[in-house]
Each structure stands twice: as structure tokens, then as C-alpha cells.
Enzyme design. Structure first.
Site, PDB file in Angstrom:
ATOM      1  N   LYS A 136       0.621  -1.290   0.313  1.00 50.92           N
ATOM      2  CA  LYS A 136      -0.091   0.391  -0.356  1.00 50.92           C
ATOM      3  C   LYS A 136       0.622   0.813   0.016  1.00 50.92           C
ATOM      4  CE  LYS A 136      -4.011  -2.637   2.821  1.00 50.92           C
ATOM      5  NZ  LYS A 136      -4.700  -2.456   3.373  1.00 50.92           N
ATOM      6  N   GLN A 181      -5.332  -1.136   9.457  1.00 51.93           N
ATOM      7  CA  GLN A 181      -4.802  -2.881   8.921  1.00 51.93           C
ATOM      8  C   GLN A 181      -5.626  -3.976   9.961  1.00 51.93           C
ATOM      9  OE1 GLN A 181      -3.425  -3.571   6.345  1.00 51.93           O
ATOM     10  NE2 GLN A 181      -4.509  -5.469   6.184  1.00 51.93           N
ATOM     11  N   ASP A 240     -11.309   2.592   3.620  1.00 51.79           N
ATOM     12  CA  ASP A 240     -12.055   1.564   3.587  1.00 51.79           C
ATOM     13  C   ASP A 240     -12.764   1.697   4.066  1.00 51.79           C
ATOM     14  OD1 ASP A 240      -9.939  -0.367   3.703  1.00 51.79           O
ATOM     15  OD2 ASP A 240      -9.405  -0.469   5.995  1.00 51.79           O
TER      16      ASP A 240
END
Ligand code: NDP
Length: 300
Positions: free
Chosen positions: A54, A98, A121
Site C-alpha cells: 500500500k 490494517q 476502507d
């Protein structure tokens, strides 16, 4: 006739190019550089690989990447304090924590502490609600990637019958909401669904997000249907040598490809789109935060 292969790797590259173009414009016209903060708690090896990828791709498209690696023993208060700091940092337009988090941390609490407009997200309860009511939101990356590929391949999805197999909060449910928003007739199947095969045979679009290797086979697929395989399963591959493994999807590729009109492979289908859509969400969040036009073709 064999199916055409929807090349997620190539499509993800075009998404990243669009993101890079928009980032360059934000910098040149407005002096703004979008920034993505990624928070990793603990040392899960798979999560470390994701976070590294990422960060690398964030920098490649011209954005700022801020990585926060915290010790596995980090307490809830310290994690929430970091999120609060990032929420209030004007250089940070997207925040991703995460998952999974270590067991002592409350995932829902942490996700819902992220400012909804920075929740790239799309897991914050406000974004879930906005998507569920058909309003502008941050959309979870994997289903957004699937939607982009479907639109690119099929054009308008209006009136199509879609079956989504899987009802998780990160893939199945948001995928179903996105398809509904694009005027599909949507059926969500799960582990208690009766006769999934028959449901799939009536579908123009099948999205498999189950986590069961090669569960969906060609007998389930209507001639000419579009098949999106979200699954990522690691299984033994004795044909490659003793102890070797390979990645397969939730769809039995060979038999499904013989029936489908188009299909995503695993690997190289949905997988590469997920990080590309994270970058897309970050540039969208940055544009919205600054009251500027959103990038075209990168939102739901
Ligand atoms: P979850 O385990 O959270 O959800 C799986 C869903 O599949 C559940 O709703 C479950 O039903 C349903 N299911 C399980 N077994 C069956 C069955 N036999 N018949 C019908 N439905 C069944 O998984 P995720 O949604 O997180 O992920 C799904 C897959 O996608 C995984 O392989 C994962 O690795 C992959 N994935 C890939 C990503 C990518 O970037 N390409 C990103 C995220 C996930 P029930 O609710 O009834 O238990």
C-alpha cells in the site's frame, strides 16, 4: 465459446494512472498533495506485506504515505489517541487501520473512531449507512473494484440479475448494495441458502466472496454470464512439487470459463483492484475535503 478474461492487473494499472493524473492536477492547480495514513498494530506477516504494498503504490501515484507501526501490545487508548491525531491532521486525507487487530483491541470501536470522511476502507458505520441508503459515501475497496470491472465490461448494469455469494460486511453486503444502487435485481446467498446452484443459473452476474476453494463450478453458471471471483484461497499444489501451494478463487475457473461470457481469474482479477481502489478512495476523500471536483470514474 470460451469466456473473455477480465484482466484485473491491467485494469488496476489504468485506475492507478487515473489516480496519478488527478493527484498531479491537485498538486499543480491547488498545491494539495493527498495523504494516506496506514496504521498497523503488531507483526502479522501477511498484514506487513499488504501495508508495504500500500505504501509503495501510494508513493508511486504521487501521494504522501504515512505509516504508523505500533507494537502488538499497544493499548486501546493509545491507538484511539493516534487515530484522533490523524483525524485532525490536515495533511492526512485517508486513514486505514490494517485488520485484523490483536484480540485485546475492539475493532468496531477503532473503525468507528476514524472520521467518516477519512475512512478510505468504507467500514465506518456512517459510511455503511450512507451506502445502504444510496447516498454518497466512502465505499469498501474490494466491492468498489468489482463494480468498476463490471461497469467497464458490461456498461449499464440496470435490470440485470445478480447473485452475490457471501454476506460479510467487507465484501458481500457492500457489493450487494452497490449492485442494487446500479439497479440490478440482487440476491445475496450465504451458508444457509437453499439451492444456490439454481439461483446462480438464473444470474447475469455472479460475484463469489465465500472463502471456499473452487466452490462455484461451470454447472452453476448461465451461458454468457459475467463471473467475478473475489476468493483468495491457498491450497496444496502437488503438481508443482511436494509441499508446494497455489492460489485459487471461490470459482472453478476452467469449468466456469467454459460457460461464462466473462470471468476474473485468480490471481490477477479482483486482488490487484483492491489497493488501486484504496488509492482512488484517498484521492476522492482529498477532493471532497477541499470542496473540489471528484475524479471521474473512480467512485461508485
Ligand atoms: P467471510 O468469511 O467473512 O464471509 C464468507 C461468506 O461466505 C459468509 O457470508 C458465509 O455465510 C458464506 N459462505 C461460507 N460457506 C458457504 C457455503 N458453503 N455456501 C454459501 N455461502 C457460504 O469472508 P470475506 O467476505 O471476508 O471473504 C470472502 C473471500 O474473499 C475470501 O476468500 C477472502 O480471502 C477473499 N477476499 C479477497 C479480497 C481481495 O482483495 N480480492 C478482499 C477480501 C476478501 P454465513 O454468513 O452464513 O456464514
Amino acid at each position: 465459446m470460451g469466456a473473455s478474461i477480465i484482466d484485473g492487473k491491467a485494469f488496476a494499472a489504468t485506475v492507478r494512472e487515473k489516480v496519478a493524473t488527478h493527484v498531479a492536477r491537485l498538486k499543480a492547480d491547488h498545491g494539495i498533495t493527498p495523504g494516506l495514513a496506514v496504521v498497523l498494530v503488531g507483526e502479522d506477516p501477511a498484514s506487513e506485506v499488504y501495508v508495504r504494498n500500500k505504501g509503495k503504490q501510494t508513493i508511486e501515484v504521487g501521494m504522501n504515505s504515512y505509516e504508523h507501526k505500533l507494537d502488538a501490545t499497544t493499548g486501546q487508548e493509545d491507538l484511539l489517541a493516534l487515530i484522533d491525531k490523524l483525524n485532525n491532521d490536515p495533511a492526512v486525507h485517508g486513514i486505514l487501520c490494517q485488520l485484523p487487530l490483536p484480540d485485546h483491541l475492539d475493532e468496531d470501536l477503532v473503525i468507528n473512531a476514524i472520521a467518516p470522511e477519512k475512512d478510505v476502507d468504507g467500514f465506518h458505520i456512517s459510511n455503511v449507512g450512507l451506502l445502504g441508503t444510496g447516498q454518497k459515501s466512502m465505499v469498501p475497496c474490494t466491492p468498489l473494484g468489482c463494480l468498476m470491472m463490471l461497469r467497464d465490461h458490461l456498461g449499464s448494469l440496470s435490470g440485470m440479475n445478480a447473485v452475490v455469494i457471501g454476506r460479510s460486511n467487507i465484501v458481500g453486503k457492500p457489493m450487494a448494495n452497490l449492485l442494487l444502487k446500479d439497479s440490478c435485481t440482487v440476491t445475496i446467498a450465504h451458508s444457509r441458502t437453499k439451492d444456490i446452484e439454481a439461483l446462480c443459473r438464473g444470474a447475469d452476474i455472479v460475484v463469489a466472496a465465500v472463502g471456499r476453494p473452487e466452490m462455484v463450478n461451470g454447472d452453476w453458471i448461465r451461458e454468457g454470464a459475467t463471473v467475478i471471483d473475489v476468493g483468495i484461497n491457498r491450497i496444496p499444489a502437488p503438481e508443482k512439487g511436494e509441499g508446494k501451494m497455489k492460489l485459487v478463487g471461490d470459482v472453478d475457473f476452467a469449468s466456469a470459463a467454459a460457460k461464462a461470457g466473462a470471468i476474473t481469474p485468480v490471481p490477477g482479477g479482483v486482488g490487484p483492484m483492491t489497493i488501486a481502489c484504496l488509492l482512488a478512495n484517498t484521492v476522492t476523500a482529498c477532493s471532497r475535503a477541499n470542496g473540489l471536483e471528484e475524479p471521474e470514474g473512480l467512485t461508485a
